[in-house]
Design an enzyme around this catalytic site. Structure first.
Site, mmCIF file in Angstrom:
data_model
loop_
_atom_site.group_PDB
_atom_site.id
_atom_site.type_symbol
_atom_site.label_atom_id
_atom_site.label_comp_id
_atom_site.label_asym_id
_atom_site.label_seq_id
_atom_site.Cartn_x
_atom_site.Cartn_y
_atom_site.Cartn_z
ATOM 1 N N ARG A 49 52.808 36.766 51.342
ATOM 2 C CA ARG A 49 51.936 35.591 51.496
ATOM 3 C C ARG A 49 52.476 34.400 50.703
ATOM 4 N NH1 ARG A 49 45.714 36.247 50.060
ATOM 5 N NH2 ARG A 49 46.546 36.128 47.940
ATOM 6 N N ARG A 97 58.719 10.822 39.991
ATOM 7 C CA ARG A 97 57.508 10.790 40.814
ATOM 8 C C ARG A 97 57.643 9.882 42.039
ATOM 9 N NH1 ARG A 97 52.691 8.584 41.957
ATOM 10 N NH2 ARG A 97 50.944 10.039 42.215
ATOM 11 N N HIS A 99 55.999 10.272 46.307
ATOM 12 C CA HIS A 99 55.290 11.182 47.216
ATOM 13 C C HIS A 99 56.220 11.976 48.135
ATOM 14 C CE1 HIS A 99 51.862 8.977 45.806
ATOM 15 N NE2 HIS A 99 51.031 9.695 46.543
ATOM 16 N N LYS A 143 47.835 29.107 50.031
ATOM 17 C CA LYS A 143 47.328 29.303 48.664
ATOM 18 C C LYS A 143 47.967 28.241 47.767
ATOM 19 C CE LYS A 143 45.634 33.135 45.854
ATOM 20 N NZ LYS A 143 44.198 33.063 46.141
ATOM 21 N N GLU A 175 34.148 30.630 53.039
ATOM 22 C CA GLU A 175 34.519 31.631 52.031
ATOM 23 C C GLU A 175 34.018 31.176 50.672
ATOM 24 O OE1 GLU A 175 38.749 31.944 51.261
ATOM 25 O OE2 GLU A 175 39.053 29.801 51.609
ATOM 26 N N LEU A 199 41.375 31.309 53.245
ATOM 27 C CA LEU A 199 42.574 31.986 52.766
ATOM 28 C C LEU A 199 42.428 33.451 53.170
ATOM 29 C CD1 LEU A 199 44.101 33.614 50.221
ATOM 30 C CD2 LEU A 199 45.169 31.564 51.176
HETATM 31 C C1 LIG Z 1 43.100 33.999 46.475
HETATM 32 C C2 LIG Z 1 41.886 33.590 47.236
HETATM 33 C C3 LIG Z 1 41.064 34.525 47.897
HETATM 34 C C4 LIG Z 1 41.195 36.021 47.725
HETATM 35 O O1 LIG Z 1 42.419 36.523 48.109
HETATM 36 P P1 LIG Z 1 42.931 37.926 47.533
HETATM 37 O O2 LIG Z 1 44.294 38.022 48.106
HETATM 38 O O3 LIG Z 1 42.018 38.986 48.015
HETATM 39 O O4 LIG Z 1 42.928 37.806 46.032
HETATM 40 C C5 LIG Z 1 40.044 34.044 48.709
HETATM 41 N N1 LIG Z 1 39.803 32.745 48.829
HETATM 42 C C6 LIG Z 1 40.536 31.804 48.178
HETATM 43 C C7 LIG Z 1 40.202 30.371 48.343
HETATM 44 C C8 LIG Z 1 41.594 32.202 47.358
HETATM 45 O O5 LIG Z 1 42.308 31.280 46.711
#
Ligand SMILES: *Cc1c(COP(=O)(O)O)cnc(C)c1O
Length: 279
Positions: A49, A97, A99, A143, A175, A199
């Protein structure tokens, strides 16, 4: 403590440059990987990931998944980590710096360990949550280091005596601020589809595997706040929170404030998973 920066194991007072794009723009991605009894948990999935998140913003990972796992194992050994986490941060690198993406820099990679016990009491009793507007951007599948929306909502939860903020975008439950949200209705597990609005958690994927193996229906559908509040059970998942029951939302009990049977079943199967799964 020993940390890893750009190819070297160094002391934890080592500094990174003020010119790091992660500092100036949040221009990078990260992972949190779990360590149980000195053994990495689902590390391959986490590093796959990480590479994907990086690719989505045109950062090329300096290491392969196997190399990341080697670095983690070295840090676990050096720092004598029993139960803990490894934080991994990959930024676009150092540049004056501006963008626009710089063309002449190497990414900066940082890994460090933390000691962390499992949240046993919360896992048994459940936690409180609030609902709040999802104010984040539209690429929540990455992420990203940019977590302002997430931390503002998490802070709102804590200020209101809760543990997590359940985020709602255009009426749809997406979420948590740092977790995925699930409901149980009529013995079915329902969660938001893995698209750009959430995510795709590694723990979420483990839960899907467990549900499939247990013959529990696992459905990826959007649902609104009313469905959330009418659910039989609600729980969240994340690397550090595992399968965490939510027993109160906005001051109202879920399942009379008790941890529900399907949540308990998933928790016990997740425990077995921890014992049997290695990197
Ligand atoms: C990291 C994260 C999760 C959970 O992901 P895991 O891989 O299960 O730790 C869920 N939502 C967000 C916004 C995250 O940053």
């Amino acid at each position: 403590m020993v940390i890893f920066i750009n190819g070297s194991y160094v002391s934890d007072d080592t500094k990174i440059s003020y010119n790091d794009r992660g500092i100036q723009f949040g221009d990078g991605v990260y992972e949190v990987v779990r360590v149980y009894h000195s053994t990495l948990f689902t590390a391959t999935e986490h590093f796959e990931r990480l590479v994907r998140s990086a690719n989505e913003i045109e950062i090329t990972s300096p290491y392969s998944v196997e190399e990341y796992i080697e670095i983690c194992n070295q840090l676990i050994k050096e720092n004598e980590i029993d139960n803990g986490t490894i934080y991994v941060q990959l930024t676009r690198g150092d540049a004056v710096r501006n963008h626009t993406y710089p063309t002449d820099t190497q990414p900066n990679i940082l890994l460090y360990t933390n000691t962390a016990e499992r949240p046993m009491q919360d896992l048994q009793q459940g936690v409180k949550a609030i609902t709040t507007e999802d104010i984040r951007w539209l690429r929540c599948d990455i992420k990203s280091l940019n977590l302002l929306g997430n931390i503002m909502n998490k802070q709102k939860a804590v200020t209101n005596g809760a543990k997590e903020a359940i985020q709602i975008r255009n009426g749809i439950v997406t979420e948590g601020a740092s977790s995925n949200i699930f409901i149980v209705k009529d013995d079915k597990i329902i969660t938001h589809p893995a698209n750009n609005f959430i995510l795709n958690g590694i723990t979420r994927r483990v839960i899907k595997q467990i549900a499939d193996a247990e013959g529990i229906a696992f459905e990826e559908f959007t649902f609104d706040e009313k469905v959330l509040k009418d659910a039989d059970e609600v729980f969240l998942t994340s690397t550090t929170q595992e399968v965490m029951p939510i027993t109160e939302i906005d001051g109202e009990n879920v399942n009379q404030g008790q941890v529900g049977p399907i949540t308990k079943r998933l928790q016990s199967k997740f425990d077995e998973h921890i014992i049997t799964n290695h990197a």
